[in-house]
Design a protein around this motif. Structure first.
Motif, PDB file in Angstrom:
ATOM      1  N   THR A   1      -3.663   9.711   5.240  1.00 38.82           N
ATOM      2  CA  THR A   1      -4.734   8.554   5.829  1.00 38.82           C
ATOM      3  C   THR A   1      -5.473   7.152   5.139  1.00 38.82           C
ATOM      4  O   THR A   1      -6.163   6.292   5.569  1.00 38.82           O
ATOM      5  CB  THR A   1      -6.711   9.256   5.948  1.00 38.82           C
ATOM      6  OG1 THR A   1      -7.324   9.439   5.225  1.00 38.82           O
ATOM      7  CG2 THR A   1      -5.964  10.336   7.691  1.00 38.82           C
ATOM      8  N   GLY A   2      -5.377   7.092   3.275  1.00 38.07           N
ATOM      9  CA  GLY A   2      -5.757   6.790   2.135  1.00 38.07           C
ATOM     10  C   GLY A   2      -4.502   5.290   2.283  1.00 38.07           C
ATOM     11  O   GLY A   2      -5.361   4.172   2.508  1.00 38.07           O
ATOM     12  N   THR A   3      -3.306   5.972   2.433  1.00 41.08           N
ATOM     13  CA  THR A   3      -1.631   5.141   2.110  1.00 41.08           C
ATOM     14  C   THR A   3      -2.006   4.458   3.299  1.00 41.08           C
ATOM     15  O   THR A   3      -2.255   2.836   3.117  1.00 41.08           O
ATOM     16  CB  THR A   3      -1.000   5.895   1.846  1.00 41.08           C
ATOM     17  OG1 THR A   3      -1.160   6.821   0.669  1.00 41.08           O
ATOM     18  CG2 THR A   3       0.007   4.604   2.103  1.00 41.08           C
TER      19      THR A   3
ATOM     20  N   GLU B   1      -4.911   3.457   5.880  1.00 40.34           N
ATOM     21  CA  GLU B   1      -5.868   2.937   6.275  1.00 40.34           C
ATOM     22  C   GLU B   1      -6.343   3.150   7.896  1.00 40.34           C
ATOM     23  O   GLU B   1      -6.641   2.955   8.614  1.00 40.34           O
ATOM     24  CB  GLU B   1      -6.424   1.557   6.553  1.00 40.34           C
ATOM     25  CG  GLU B   1      -5.711   0.805   4.441  1.00 40.34           C
ATOM     26  CD  GLU B   1      -6.218  -0.805   4.961  1.00 40.34           C
ATOM     27  OE1 GLU B   1      -5.673  -1.508   6.033  1.00 40.34           O
ATOM     28  OE2 GLU B   1      -6.332  -1.246   3.232  1.00 40.34           O
TER      29      GLU B   1
ATOM     30  N   ARG C   1       0.722  -1.625   0.219  1.00 41.66           N
ATOM     31  CA  ARG C   1       0.065  -0.470  -0.337  1.00 41.66           C
ATOM     32  C   ARG C   1       1.226   1.303  -0.216  1.00 41.66           C
ATOM     33  O   ARG C   1       0.319   2.609  -0.969  1.00 41.66           O
ATOM     34  CB  ARG C   1      -1.103  -0.168   0.885  1.00 41.66           C
ATOM     35  CG  ARG C   1      -2.061  -0.805   0.654  1.00 41.66           C
ATOM     36  CD  ARG C   1      -3.274  -0.501   2.138  1.00 41.66           C
ATOM     37  NE  ARG C   1      -2.698  -0.973   3.516  1.00 41.66           N
ATOM     38  CZ  ARG C   1      -2.249  -1.587   4.205  1.00 41.66           C
ATOM     39  NH1 ARG C   1      -2.689  -2.857   3.822  1.00 41.66           N
ATOM     40  NH2 ARG C   1      -2.016  -1.734   5.221  1.00 41.66           N
TER      41      ARG C   1
ATOM     42  N   THR D   1      -7.851   6.406  10.043  1.00 42.83           N
ATOM     43  CA  THR D   1      -9.530   7.751  10.297  1.00 42.83           C
ATOM     44  C   THR D   1      -9.466   8.906   9.786  1.00 42.83           C
ATOM     45  O   THR D   1      -7.695   8.926   9.883  1.00 42.83           O
ATOM     46  CB  THR D   1     -10.238   7.506  11.777  1.00 42.83           C
ATOM     47  OG1 THR D   1      -9.317   7.751  12.768  1.00 42.83           O
ATOM     48  CG2 THR D   1     -11.040   5.548  11.936  1.00 42.83           C
ATOM     49  N   SER D   2     -10.203   9.801   9.430  1.00 43.61           N
ATOM     50  CA  SER D   2     -10.014  11.308   9.134  1.00 43.61           C
ATOM     51  C   SER D   2      -8.806  12.181  10.474  1.00 43.61           C
ATOM     52  O   SER D   2      -8.972  13.303  10.085  1.00 43.61           O
ATOM     53  CB  SER D   2     -10.572  11.630   8.841  1.00 43.61           C
ATOM     54  OG  SER D   2     -11.906  11.702   9.102  1.00 43.61           O
TER      55      SER D   2
ATOM     56  N   ASP E   1      -5.878  13.581   3.762  1.00 41.90           N
ATOM     57  CA  ASP E   1      -6.535  12.184   2.049  1.00 41.90           C
ATOM     58  C   ASP E   1      -5.600  10.952   1.441  1.00 41.90           C
ATOM     59  O   ASP E   1      -5.443   9.965   2.241  1.00 41.90           O
ATOM     60  CB  ASP E   1      -7.812  12.211   1.260  1.00 41.90           C
ATOM     61  CG  ASP E   1      -9.003  12.797   1.769  1.00 41.90           C
ATOM     62  OD1 ASP E   1      -9.077  13.013   3.154  1.00 41.90           O
ATOM     63  OD2 ASP E   1      -9.534  14.059   1.196  1.00 41.90           O
ATOM     64  N   LYS E   2      -5.119  11.387   1.416  1.00 40.88           N
ATOM     65  CA  LYS E   2      -3.372  10.814   1.386  1.00 40.88           C
ATOM     66  C   LYS E   2      -3.206  10.118   1.678  1.00 40.88           C
ATOM     67  O   LYS E   2      -2.338   9.099   1.520  1.00 40.88           O
ATOM     68  CB  LYS E   2      -2.775  11.552  -0.163  1.00 40.88           C
ATOM     69  CG  LYS E   2      -3.301  11.878  -1.297  1.00 40.88           C
ATOM     70  CD  LYS E   2      -2.543  12.724  -2.607  1.00 40.88           C
ATOM     71  CE  LYS E   2      -2.736  13.574  -3.770  1.00 40.88           C
ATOM     72  NZ  LYS E   2      -1.578  13.693  -4.414  1.00 40.88           N
TER      73      LYS E   2
ATOM     74  N   GLY F   1       1.088   3.998  -3.089  1.00 41.34           N
ATOM     75  CA  GLY F   1       0.756   5.476  -2.546  1.00 41.34           C
ATOM     76  C   GLY F   1       2.324   6.534  -2.579  1.00 41.34           C
ATOM     77  O   GLY F   1       1.871   8.003  -2.651  1.00 41.34           O
TER      78      GLY F   1
END
Length: 181
Positions: free
Chosen positions: A143-145, A147, A76, A149-150, A140-141, A80
């Motif tokens: 937290t997304g990379t 997994e 991941r 929470t925001s 977003d990049k 990313g």
């Protein structure tokens, strides 16, 4: 070779550690532990492609779930962060998104060095090897990379990781960096 590799890694000599772990793999090509430690040593240095190759070898030899999860995490991160740039400072290897302003990276680098110095004085010691920091252009990049929470502002998972937005609040960035470093 394994003990020597771990000793070299702990002493801040990653290239010697990689060589010891490579020698361990050559000495025993069926050792999943040797392949795993080679992968982890590459990962610690931010060398994700090499880390994944070694980790995939380790999984082929011993398909443990924890090893598969770790390889998934590395995969991941590689997806990313594949286009990230690298910059070095005195005590840090910094990987950063190409859409972060270089002035922001330079400011963050200087801030990390001041924090490193403050921690060294406070603790009376400091890590022997470079610390890896990874900066993302958006939350977003980040937290997304990973997994996440925001509501997570930064993490330390062996590397300092956090977003550096277009218009950073440097006092907030300093607090997060200080906590994560």
């Amino acid at each position: 070779y394994m003990l020597k590799g771990r000793t070299e890694a702990d002493a801040g000599r990653p290239e010697l550690a990689h060589q010891m772990f490579r020698d361990a793999v050559v000495a025993d090509p069926n050792s999943s532990a040797a392949a795993e430690w080679l992968g982890r040593s590459f990962y610690d240095e931010g060398r994700l492609k090499e880390a994944l190759a070694a980790l995939d070898d380790a999984i082929r030899l011993d398909p443990r779930e924890d090893l598969k999860r770790f390889a998934g995490k590395v995969r991941r991160e590689q997806n990313g962060e594949s286009n990230f740039f690298e910059q070095r400072s005195q005590h840090f290897r910094i990987f950063y998104s190409p859409d972060i302003n270089i002035g922001g990276i330079n400011a963050a680098s200087q801030m990390l060095e001041r924090i490193w110095q403050d921690h060294r004085v406070f603790l009376g010691d400091a890590p022997k090897r470079d610390i890896v920091a990874v900066f993302y252009s958006t939350k977003d990049k980040f937290t997304g990379t990973h997994e996440l929470t925001s509501n997570i502002a930064g993490i330390y998972d062996g590397k300092v990781r956090m977003p550096i937005p277009d218009r950073p609040n440097w006092e907030t960035i300093r607090r997060i960096m200080s906590h994560e470093a």
